[in-house]
Motif scaffolding. Structure first.
Motif, PDB file in Angstrom:
ATOM      1  N   ASP A   6     -10.726  43.586 -26.541  1.00 37.34           N
ATOM      2  CA  ASP A   6      -9.430  43.706 -27.042  1.00 37.34           C
ATOM      3  C   ASP A   6      -8.803  42.390 -27.724  1.00 37.34           C
ATOM      4  O   ASP A   6      -9.287  41.519 -27.292  1.00 37.34           O
ATOM      5  N   LYS A   7      -8.115  42.354 -29.091  1.00 37.87           N
ATOM      6  CA  LYS A   7      -7.864  41.177 -29.773  1.00 37.87           C
ATOM      7  C   LYS A   7      -6.224  40.889 -29.388  1.00 37.87           C
ATOM      8  O   LYS A   7      -5.723  39.901 -29.975  1.00 37.87           O
ATOM      9  N   VAL A   8      -5.607  41.627 -28.729  1.00 34.46           N
ATOM     10  CA  VAL A   8      -4.090  41.528 -28.376  1.00 34.46           C
ATOM     11  C   VAL A   8      -4.075  41.441 -26.708  1.00 34.46           C
ATOM     12  O   VAL A   8      -5.051  41.793 -25.984  1.00 34.46           O
ATOM     13  N   THR A  11      -5.566  37.002 -23.705  1.00 35.10           N
ATOM     14  CA  THR A  11      -7.097  36.502 -23.943  1.00 35.10           C
ATOM     15  C   THR A  11      -7.267  35.179 -23.909  1.00 35.10           C
ATOM     16  O   THR A  11      -6.438  34.431 -24.325  1.00 35.10           O
ATOM     17  N   PRO A  12      -8.634  34.736 -23.545  1.00 38.26           N
ATOM     18  CA  PRO A  12      -8.701  33.355 -23.607  1.00 38.26           C
ATOM     19  C   PRO A  12      -8.446  32.589 -24.901  1.00 38.26           C
ATOM     20  O   PRO A  12      -7.673  31.459 -24.989  1.00 38.26           O
ATOM     21  N   PHE A  13      -8.470  33.216 -26.000  1.00 36.76           N
ATOM     22  CA  PHE A  13      -8.436  32.584 -27.340  1.00 36.76           C
ATOM     23  C   PHE A  13      -7.011  32.454 -27.687  1.00 36.76           C
ATOM     24  O   PHE A  13      -6.340  31.420 -28.064  1.00 36.76           O
ATOM     25  N   ALA A  14      -6.280  33.593 -27.160  1.00 39.53           N
ATOM     26  CA  ALA A  14      -4.943  33.497 -27.519  1.00 39.53           C
ATOM     27  C   ALA A  14      -4.118  32.620 -26.532  1.00 39.53           C
ATOM     28  O   ALA A  14      -3.252  31.744 -26.964  1.00 39.53           O
ATOM     29  N   GLU A  15      -4.607  32.235 -25.418  1.00 40.20           N
ATOM     30  CA  GLU A  15      -3.816  31.431 -24.513  1.00 40.20           C
ATOM     31  C   GLU A  15      -4.234  30.003 -24.927  1.00 40.20           C
ATOM     32  O   GLU A  15      -3.476  28.973 -24.620  1.00 40.20           O
ATOM     33  N   ILE A  16      -5.347  29.466 -25.326  1.00 43.06           N
ATOM     34  CA  ILE A  16      -5.696  28.528 -25.716  1.00 43.06           C
ATOM     35  C   ILE A  16      -5.106  27.949 -27.017  1.00 43.06           C
ATOM     36  O   ILE A  16      -4.512  26.666 -27.071  1.00 43.06           O
TER      37      ILE A  16
END
Length: 47
Positions: A6-8, A11-16
């Protein structure tokens, strides 16, 4: 067939990214306050 993550959501990327943008905003706020001598509320005309 490959599965996609999922891209929404949380996610670790979104939190970073969110953490880095928050740190950047805080640093810009401090620098602006040092340069102008006014707090953020004064700069926005709320005080």
């Amino acid at each position: 067939m490959d599965t996609q993550e999922d891209k929404v959501g949380f996610t670790p990327f979104a939190e970073i990214l969110n953490g880095r943008l928050a740190m950047l905003g805080l640093a810009i706020g401090f620098l602006t306050e040092l340069m102008t001598g006014k707090g953020i509320l004064s700069q926005l005309g709320l005080m």
